[in-house]
Write a protein that holds these residues in place. Structure first.
Motif, PDB file in Angstrom:
ATOM      1  N   UNK B   8      18.246  49.598 -59.361  1.00  0.00           N
ATOM      2  CA  UNK B   8      18.747  49.945 -60.696  1.00  0.00           C
ATOM      3  C   UNK B   8      18.951  48.681 -61.535  1.00  0.00           C
ATOM      4  N   UNK B   9      19.557  47.672 -60.922  1.00  0.00           N
ATOM      5  CA  UNK B   9      19.793  46.394 -61.621  1.00  0.00           C
ATOM      6  C   UNK B   9      18.464  45.794 -62.096  1.00  0.00           C
ATOM      7  N   UNK B  10      17.459  45.830 -61.213  1.00  0.00           N
ATOM      8  CA  UNK B  10      16.170  45.202 -61.532  1.00  0.00           C
ATOM      9  C   UNK B  10      15.469  45.907 -62.694  1.00  0.00           C
ATOM     10  N   UNK B  11      15.645  47.216 -62.751  1.00  0.00           N
ATOM     11  CA  UNK B  11      14.922  47.980 -63.773  1.00  0.00           C
ATOM     12  C   UNK B  11      15.679  48.152 -65.081  1.00  0.00           C
ATOM     13  N   UNK B  12      17.020  48.012 -65.027  1.00  0.00           N
ATOM     14  CA  UNK B  12      17.791  48.303 -66.243  1.00  0.00           C
ATOM     15  C   UNK B  12      18.221  47.058 -67.011  1.00  0.00           C
ATOM     16  N   UNK B  13      18.157  45.896 -66.371  1.00  0.00           N
ATOM     17  CA  UNK B  13      18.639  44.667 -67.021  1.00  0.00           C
ATOM     18  C   UNK B  13      17.773  44.218 -68.181  1.00  0.00           C
ATOM     19  N   UNK B  14      18.411  43.486 -69.124  1.00  0.00           N
ATOM     20  CA  UNK B  14      17.654  43.022 -70.299  1.00  0.00           C
ATOM     21  C   UNK B  14      17.862  41.514 -70.522  1.00  0.00           C
ATOM     22  N   UNK B  15      18.357  40.826 -69.518  1.00  0.00           N
ATOM     23  CA  UNK B  15      18.689  39.408 -69.693  1.00  0.00           C
ATOM     24  C   UNK B  15      17.427  38.544 -69.761  1.00  0.00           C
ATOM     25  N   UNK B  16      17.659  37.266 -69.991  1.00  0.00           N
ATOM     26  CA  UNK B  16      16.567  36.292 -70.070  1.00  0.00           C
ATOM     27  C   UNK B  16      15.760  36.291 -68.767  1.00  0.00           C
ATOM     28  N   UNK B  17      16.486  36.375 -67.656  1.00  0.00           N
ATOM     29  CA  UNK B  17      15.806  36.362 -66.355  1.00  0.00           C
ATOM     30  C   UNK B  17      15.014  37.655 -66.112  1.00  0.00           C
ATOM     31  N   UNK B  18      15.544  38.768 -66.604  1.00  0.00           N
ATOM     32  CA  UNK B  18      14.827  40.029 -66.446  1.00  0.00           C
ATOM     33  C   UNK B  18      13.504  39.989 -67.213  1.00  0.00           C
ATOM     34  N   UNK B  19      13.524  39.295 -68.364  1.00  0.00           N
ATOM     35  CA  UNK B  19      12.329  39.268 -69.219  1.00  0.00           C
ATOM     36  C   UNK B  19      11.270  38.281 -68.721  1.00  0.00           C
ATOM     37  N   UNK B  20      11.667  37.338 -67.891  1.00  0.00           N
ATOM     38  CA  UNK B  20      10.712  36.322 -67.421  1.00  0.00           C
ATOM     39  C   UNK B  20       9.672  36.949 -66.497  1.00  0.00           C
ATOM     40  N   UNK B  21       8.516  36.284 -66.423  1.00  0.00           N
ATOM     41  CA  UNK B  21       7.414  36.812 -65.610  1.00  0.00           C
ATOM     42  C   UNK B  21       7.760  36.747 -64.117  1.00  0.00           C
ATOM     43  N   UNK B  22       7.441  37.829 -63.351  1.00  0.00           N
ATOM     44  CA  UNK B  22       7.752  37.831 -61.907  1.00  0.00           C
ATOM     45  C   UNK B  22       7.158  36.621 -61.182  1.00  0.00           C
ATOM     46  N   UNK B  23       5.926  36.262 -61.556  1.00  0.00           N
ATOM     47  CA  UNK B  23       5.257  35.155 -60.873  1.00  0.00           C
ATOM     48  C   UNK B  23       6.066  33.858 -60.991  1.00  0.00           C
ATOM     49  N   UNK B  24       6.543  33.549 -62.206  1.00  0.00           N
ATOM     50  CA  UNK B  24       7.287  32.300 -62.406  1.00  0.00           C
ATOM     51  C   UNK B  24       8.676  32.370 -61.771  1.00  0.00           C
ATOM     52  N   UNK B  25       9.231  33.591 -61.705  1.00  0.00           N
ATOM     53  CA  UNK B  25      10.517  33.728 -61.008  1.00  0.00           C
ATOM     54  C   UNK B  25      10.331  33.491 -59.503  1.00  0.00           C
ATOM     55  N   UNK B  26       9.197  33.969 -58.991  1.00  0.00           N
ATOM     56  CA  UNK B  26       8.925  33.734 -57.558  1.00  0.00           C
ATOM     57  C   UNK B  26       8.742  32.241 -57.311  1.00  0.00           C
ATOM     58  N   UNK B  27       8.004  31.573 -58.203  1.00  0.00           N
ATOM     59  CA  UNK B  27       7.787  30.122 -58.055  1.00  0.00           C
ATOM     60  C   UNK B  27       9.129  29.397 -58.099  1.00  0.00           C
ATOM     61  N   UNK B  28       9.981  29.805 -59.027  1.00  0.00           N
ATOM     62  CA  UNK B  28      11.303  29.182 -59.144  1.00  0.00           C
ATOM     63  C   UNK B  28      12.122  29.401 -57.863  1.00  0.00           C
ATOM     64  N   UNK B  29      12.037  30.621 -57.309  1.00  0.00           N
ATOM     65  CA  UNK B  29      12.772  30.916 -56.069  1.00  0.00           C
ATOM     66  C   UNK B  29      12.240  30.053 -54.922  1.00  0.00           C
ATOM     67  N   UNK B  30      10.917  29.856 -54.894  1.00  0.00           N
ATOM     68  CA  UNK B  30      10.327  29.005 -53.849  1.00  0.00           C
ATOM     69  C   UNK B  30      10.874  27.576 -53.979  1.00  0.00           C
ATOM     70  N   UNK B  31      10.995  27.091 -55.220  1.00  0.00           N
ATOM     71  CA  UNK B  31      11.568  25.747 -55.449  1.00  0.00           C
ATOM     72  C   UNK B  31      12.999  25.677 -54.904  1.00  0.00           C
ATOM     73  N   UNK B  32      13.782  26.715 -55.217  1.00  0.00           N
ATOM     74  CA  UNK B  32      15.194  26.709 -54.773  1.00  0.00           C
ATOM     75  C   UNK B  32      15.262  26.778 -53.245  1.00  0.00           C
ATOM     76  N   UNK B  33      14.428  27.647 -52.642  1.00  0.00           N
ATOM     77  CA  UNK B  33      14.436  27.755 -51.171  1.00  0.00           C
ATOM     78  C   UNK B  33      14.026  26.425 -50.531  1.00  0.00           C
ATOM     79  N   UNK B  34      13.012  25.767 -51.152  1.00  0.00           N
ATOM     80  CA  UNK B  34      12.573  24.471 -50.622  1.00  0.00           C
ATOM     81  C   UNK B  34      13.711  23.467 -50.692  1.00  0.00           C
ATOM     82  N   UNK B  35      14.459  23.486 -51.787  1.00  0.00           N
ATOM     83  CA  UNK B  35      15.578  22.527 -51.896  1.00  0.00           C
ATOM     84  C   UNK B  35      16.641  22.806 -50.843  1.00  0.00           C
ATOM     85  N   UNK B  36      16.864  24.101 -50.534  1.00  0.00           N
ATOM     86  CA  UNK B  36      17.861  24.438 -49.513  1.00  0.00           C
ATOM     87  C   UNK B  36      17.391  23.946 -48.139  1.00  0.00           C
ATOM     88  N   UNK B  37      16.067  24.044 -47.911  1.00  0.00           N
ATOM     89  CA  UNK B  37      15.517  23.556 -46.643  1.00  0.00           C
ATOM     90  C   UNK B  37      15.640  22.034 -46.572  1.00  0.00           C
TER      91      UNK B  37
END
Lengths: 245, 275
Positions: B8-37
Motif C-alpha cells: 500500500x505504501x509503495x503504491x499510494x505514496x507521492x513523495x520525491x522518492x516515490x516519483x524517482x525511477x525504480x532503476x535509479x532507486x535500485x542503483x542507489x540501494x546498491x550503493x548504500x548496501x556496498x557502503x554497509x559492506x
C-alpha cells in the motif's frame, strides 16, 4: 534456524561469491531439468508454494528467534528441482524486506534449498518404509523435516566455520577511533588487542546457541509439517504423490 | 510483518522518492548496501542509519511503522551478535547496526517502489522461470494473506484456538495450513486458466521502465553516492575517523531538516482532509 541471518558485510566476500556461483549453477541445472515439463502449469504452483513459505517465514517466534521455513513442504509438493527454484524466489523476496542480508541470498538458497531437496528424498524413502502405517505420510514428513533441518543447520554452522567469521578479524573494528576511545569496555592496551585478534572464532558458542534455540524450532516445524502433510494426504493425496520435478 | 501495508505504501505514496525511477532507486540501494559492506566504523554506520531515517521522513509515510518493519532482522542479528560477545559491546553493536542499516535501505526501496517495478528493473538479469515465479508469488501472497486472516478468524470463532489446549490448537492450526495449501492449489489452477483465457503464452508483460535520468532521479543517486564516498573515505583514509563525530552531527542535522521540511511543507494535508 537454518536460514542464515548474518547481516551484509560480515561474511567474507569470497564466500558470498562462491554462494552466488553455486546457487546459479544449481539453478541452471534445475531449470534444465524442468525444461521438458509443462512449465506454464507449474509456475502458478511455484507462486503459491513460495507465497506460503513467505507467510511462514514472516511469522517469527520471538523468544527463540525462530521462524518456520516450510521448505520441506515445498520440496514434497514441487519436487527437488522446482522446490529449489521456489526457495531462491522466496530468499530473493524476503531479502527485499531486509530479512537476512541481500549478499547472503546465494548461501541462504543453498542452505534452505538443501532442506527442500533432502526433505523430498527422505520423505519418499520413509514413506516406502512406513507404508503399512495409517499415519505414514504425516510421520514420514515429520521425520524427514527433522532430519533435513539437522542437516541444513549443520551446513549453516559449517558455512560460518569455513568463513572463519571472527567478527574481531572480519570487521577490523578500530578501537582507536573516537567511539573506541570513549566508550569501549574491552581491552585497550596493545598486547591485549593482539591477544584478542589471535583468538579463533568461537564456533562452539555459535553452534551451541544455534543448536539450543534450534532444537525447539525443529520440533515445532517437524510437527507442523507432519500435520500439514497428513491433512493434505487425506484430502488431496494426488498433490503429494503425483509426478514431481 | 505486514506485507499488505508495504505494498500500500509503495503504491499510494507521492513523495520525491516515490516519483524517482525504480532503476535509479535500485542503483542507489546498491550503493548504500556496498557502503554497509565496506565500513566497519560504528560512527559511520550510525550516521548512515540516521541518514536513512531522514529518507524515511521524506517519504511522508508512517515513520515508526517503517522503522519497526526494518527492525525485524535485528531479532535474528542479535543471535549472531551474542555469539561474538567478548566483553566488548562495539562488535555486537556493529553487527546489529549493519543488519539494521541494510534492512532499512531495502525497506525504503520497497515502500517507495511497487514490487512489479522492481522485478521489471531486474528482469534482464533473471531467467524467465524465476521472473514469472516472482510475479506470481507476489500475486499469490496477498490472496494467501487474506485467506490466512479469514482462517484464523474462523478458527477463533469456532473455538479451534482455545487457551491451554496446545496439542489441539496445533492440530487445528496445521489442518488450517493444509487447507490453505489445498485452496492455494485450486487458486493456482484457476489463475492458470484465467491467464490462458487472457492469452498467456509463457510470458508476462513487463512494465516499461523509465531509463533516462530525470530530475527526480538525481536525489537518490546523489544520496547513494554520498553514502558510498563517506564509507570509502572511512575505510581508506585513517584520518577520516577524526571527523566521525562531525559526520554524526551532520546526519542528525539531516534528520532535523527532513522533519522540518515534511512538517512545514505538508502539501498533502488538504488532500487527506478531503478524503
Amino acid at each position: 534456524m537454518s536460514h542464515i541471518h548474518i547481516p551484509d558485510g560480515v561474511l567474507p566476500i569470497w564466500l558470498v561469491v562462491i554462494g552466488w556461483i553455486a546457487t546459479a549453477v544449481i539453478l541452471y541445472l534445475c531449470i534444465r531439468r524442468v525444461r521438458n515439463v509443462q512449465l506454464g502449469r507449474k509456475i502458478p504452483l511455484i507462486g503459491i508454494v513460495s507465497a506460503i513459505m513467505i507467510v511462514g517465514m514472516t511469522l517469527e517466534i520471538v523468544p527463540i528467534a525462530y521462524h518456520i521455513n516450510m521448505s520441506v513442504i515445498a520440496g514434497i509438493v514441487l519436487g527437488p528441482a522446482l522446490g529449489f527454484i521456489s526457495v531462491f524466489i522466496v530468499d530473493l523476496m524476503i531479502a527485499m524486506f531486509g530479512h537476512g542480508g541481500f549478499t547472503v541470498v546465494g548461501l541462504n538458497t543453498l542452505v534452505v534449498g538443501t532442506e527442500a531437496v533432502i526433505g523430498f528424498y527422505l520423505f519418499h524413502a520413509l514413506l516406502g518404509l512406513l507404508s503399512s502405517s495409517k499415519t505414514s505420510a504425516g510421520l514420514s514428513a515429520a521425520l524427514a523435516t527433522m532430519l533435513s533441518l539437522i542437516i541444513s543447520t549443520s551446513l549453516m554452522i559449517g558455512i560460518v566455520y569455513v568463513s572463519q567469521v571472527n567478527p574481531q578479524k572480519i570487521l577490523h573494528v578500530d578501537k582507536e577511533s573516537f567511539i573506541g576511545k570513549v566508550f569501549s569496555l574491552g581491552p585497550h592496551r596493545e598486547n591485549e588487542k593482539h591477544e584478542m585478534q589471535d583468538k579463533k572464532i568461537d564456533i562452539e558458542t555459535f553452534a551451541k546457541t544455534v543448536l539450543f534455540f534450534g532444537v525447539f524450532g525443529w520440533i515445532l516445524e517437524a510437527v507442523i509439517t507432519g500435520f500439514v502433510i497428513r491433512y493434505v494426504s487425506r484430502v488431496r493425496p494426488d498433490l503429494i504423490l503425483s509426478e514431481v520435478t | 510483518m505486514d506485507i499488505g501495508i508495504i505494498d500500500y505504501f509503495a503504491n499510494s505514496g507521492k513523495s520525491l522518492l516515490h516519483r524517482a525511477s525504480p532503476l535509479y532507486k535500485i542503483i542507489s540501494t546498491v550503493f548504500v548496501l556496498s557502503s554497509i559492506v565496506i565500513t566497519n566504523d560504528l560512527i559511520v554506520l550510525l550516521s548512515i542509519y540516521l541518514m536513512l531515517a531522514s529518507l524515511v521522513i521524506l517519504t511522508r509515510l508512517p515513520f515508526l511503522k517503517i522503522i519497526s518493519i526494518a527492525a525485524y532482522p535485528a531479532i535474528f542479528a542479535v543471535l549472531f551478535a551474542i555469539s561474538s560477545w567478548n566483553e566488548d559491546w562495539i562488535i555486537p553493536a556493529t553487527i546489529i547496526l549493519k543488519a539494521l542499516c541494510a534492512a532499512l535501505a531495502m525497506v525504503i526501496l520497497i515502500v517507495t517502489t511497487p514490487y512489479p517495478s522492481v522485478f521489471s528493473s531486474i528482469s534482464p538479469f533473471l531467467p524467465r522461470v524465476i521472473l514469472e515465479g516472482l510475479y506470481l508469488t507476489y500475486r499469490s501472497l496477498f490472496i494467501l494473506l487474506e485467506l490466512m486472516g479469514n482462517l484464523l478468524r474462523a478458527l477463533r470463532i469456532r473455538g479451534g484456538l482455545s487457551p491451554k489446549r496446545y496439542i489441539k490448537n496445533i492440530s487445528n492450526f496445521t489442518s488450517g495450513i493444509g487447507l490453505l495449501l489445498i485452496r492455494g492449489f485450486d487458486l493456482s489452477e484457476r489463475l492458470y486458466g484465467v491467464m490462458q483465457v487472457r492469452g498467456y503464452s509463457g510470458k508476462i508483460a513487463e512494465e516499461e521502465g523509465k531509463r533516462k535520468l530525470g530530475q527526480e532521479d538525481i536525489f537518490p543517486i546523489a544520496f547513494g553516492l554520498f553514502i558510498l564516498s563517506v564509507s570509502l573515505g572511512a575505510r581508506l583514509e585513517d584520518d577520516f575517523k577524526l571527523y566521525g563525530i562531525y559526520l554524526l552531527n551532520l546526519s542528525i542535522v539531516f534528520v532535523c531538516c527532513s522533519a522540518y521540511y515534511v512538517y512545514f511543507h505538508n502539501t498533502t494535508r488538504g488532500v487527506f482532509w478531503k478524503r
